[in-house]
Design an enzyme around this catalytic site. Structure first.
Site, mmCIF file in Angstrom:
data_model
loop_
_atom_site.group_PDB
_atom_site.id
_atom_site.type_symbol
_atom_site.label_atom_id
_atom_site.label_comp_id
_atom_site.label_asym_id
_atom_site.label_seq_id
_atom_site.Cartn_x
_atom_site.Cartn_y
_atom_site.Cartn_z
ATOM 1 N N GLY A 138 2.053 5.174 14.771
ATOM 2 C CA GLY A 138 3.005 5.743 14.177
ATOM 3 C C GLY A 138 2.914 7.310 13.995
ATOM 4 O O GLY A 138 2.303 7.953 15.001
ATOM 5 N N CYS A 139 3.259 7.907 12.734
ATOM 6 C CA CYS A 139 3.220 9.302 12.703
ATOM 7 C C CYS A 139 1.744 9.861 12.859
ATOM 8 O O CYS A 139 0.688 9.402 12.484
ATOM 9 C CB CYS A 139 3.554 9.768 11.421
ATOM 10 S SG CYS A 139 3.441 11.613 10.892
ATOM 11 N N PHE A 140 1.474 10.654 13.875
ATOM 12 C CA PHE A 140 0.125 11.074 14.012
ATOM 13 C C PHE A 140 -0.438 12.182 12.749
ATOM 14 O O PHE A 140 -1.424 12.186 12.675
ATOM 15 C CB PHE A 140 -0.019 12.028 15.346
ATOM 16 C CG PHE A 140 0.922 13.202 15.476
ATOM 17 C CD1 PHE A 140 1.791 13.769 14.462
ATOM 18 C CD2 PHE A 140 1.381 13.586 16.702
ATOM 19 C CE1 PHE A 140 2.614 14.997 14.728
ATOM 20 C CE2 PHE A 140 2.257 14.445 17.157
ATOM 21 C CZ PHE A 140 2.880 15.302 16.091
ATOM 22 N N TRP A 141 0.476 12.475 11.765
ATOM 23 C CA TRP A 141 -0.102 13.104 10.713
ATOM 24 C C TRP A 141 -1.078 12.128 9.979
ATOM 25 O O TRP A 141 -2.012 12.437 9.308
ATOM 26 C CB TRP A 141 1.124 13.702 9.631
ATOM 27 C CG TRP A 141 1.917 14.443 10.366
ATOM 28 C CD1 TRP A 141 1.628 15.424 11.603
ATOM 29 C CD2 TRP A 141 3.096 15.145 9.739
ATOM 30 N NE1 TRP A 141 2.625 16.294 11.425
ATOM 31 C CE2 TRP A 141 3.507 16.086 10.634
ATOM 32 C CE3 TRP A 141 4.015 14.546 8.781
ATOM 33 C CZ2 TRP A 141 4.935 16.525 10.391
ATOM 34 C CZ3 TRP A 141 5.211 15.221 8.624
ATOM 35 C CH2 TRP A 141 5.599 16.155 9.391
ATOM 36 N N CYS A 142 -0.332 11.096 9.918
ATOM 37 C CA CYS A 142 -1.116 9.900 9.169
ATOM 38 C C CYS A 142 -2.442 9.582 9.937
ATOM 39 O O CYS A 142 -3.555 9.189 9.339
ATOM 40 C CB CYS A 142 -0.350 8.371 8.946
ATOM 41 S SG CYS A 142 1.170 8.890 8.111
#
Length: 205
Positions: free
Chosen positions: A38-42
């Site tokens: 998913g989102c690489f920030w997470c």
């Protein structure tokens, strides 16, 4: 989630047998693991907190375009997935342990989707760096499906690592630098809280 832990223990025994056939030698000081969840920030916020992890970079992998931009990846036309490249010390945290965290910290049963994030760039994927990582990932996935650890079949892709492009600077350390932003509070923080609850013993002080 207990089934995931059981699978981890099964893998430890299986890989111990496999290790007999591997030439003896000291482990490298560090290795790399590349995960799309998913989102690489997470993902970055999760892996940065683990003991034995020395570096985490957000970036793009699995596509056909060199040096893609964030905008291009988000268009879905480059074939890349948002990933984190994790540099870790195998003497402190093993690849098997990283896989356990990978499986538990996202939903590997939704195709090209994590929560409200939809698109091929958010697909669940493991890019293996060597044959041992490939074997571990495939065996773990098969066991999880066999034991029905999740309500639906796992759709995580397992592919050889080919290249990795570091994302733009403003994507790096995103949660650390932007923790007060709505997305961070609503999406990333709950994942971090879960990590701290489930994997407390594996976290840096």
């Amino acid at each position: 989630m207990r089934k995931i832990k059981t699978v981890l223990l099964t893998l430890v025994l299986a890989m111990a047998v496999q290790a007999v056939s591997i030439a003896q030698g000291s482990k490298p000081a560090t290795e790399k693991a590349t995960f799309g969840m998913g989102c690489f920030w997470c993902s970055e916020a999760i892996f940065q907190r683990l003991k034995g992890v020395t570096k985490v970079e957000s970036g793009y992998a699995g596509g056909s375009v060199k040096n893609p931009t964030y905008e291009a990846v988000c268009s879905g036309t480059t074939g890349h997935a948002e990933v984190v490249q994790v540099t870790f010390q195998p003497s402190v945290i093993s690849y098997k342990e990283l896989l356990e965290i990978f499986w538990k910290m996202h939903d590997p049963t939704t195709l090209n989707k994590q929560g409200a994030d939809v698109g091929t760039q958010y697909r669940s994927i493991i890019f293996y760096h060597n044959e041992q990582q490939k074997a571990l990932a495939n065996t773990y996935k098969a066991e999880l499906n066999k034991q029905k650890a999740f309500p639906d079949p796992i759709v995580t892709a397992i592919e050889p690592f080919k290249n990795f492009y570091v994302a733009e600077n403003y994507h790096q350390n995103y949660f650390k630098l932007n923790g007060s932003q709505p997305y961070c509070r609503m999406v990333i923080l709950p994942k971090v809280d879960k990590l701290e609850k489930v994997f407390k013993q594996k976290l840096k002080q």
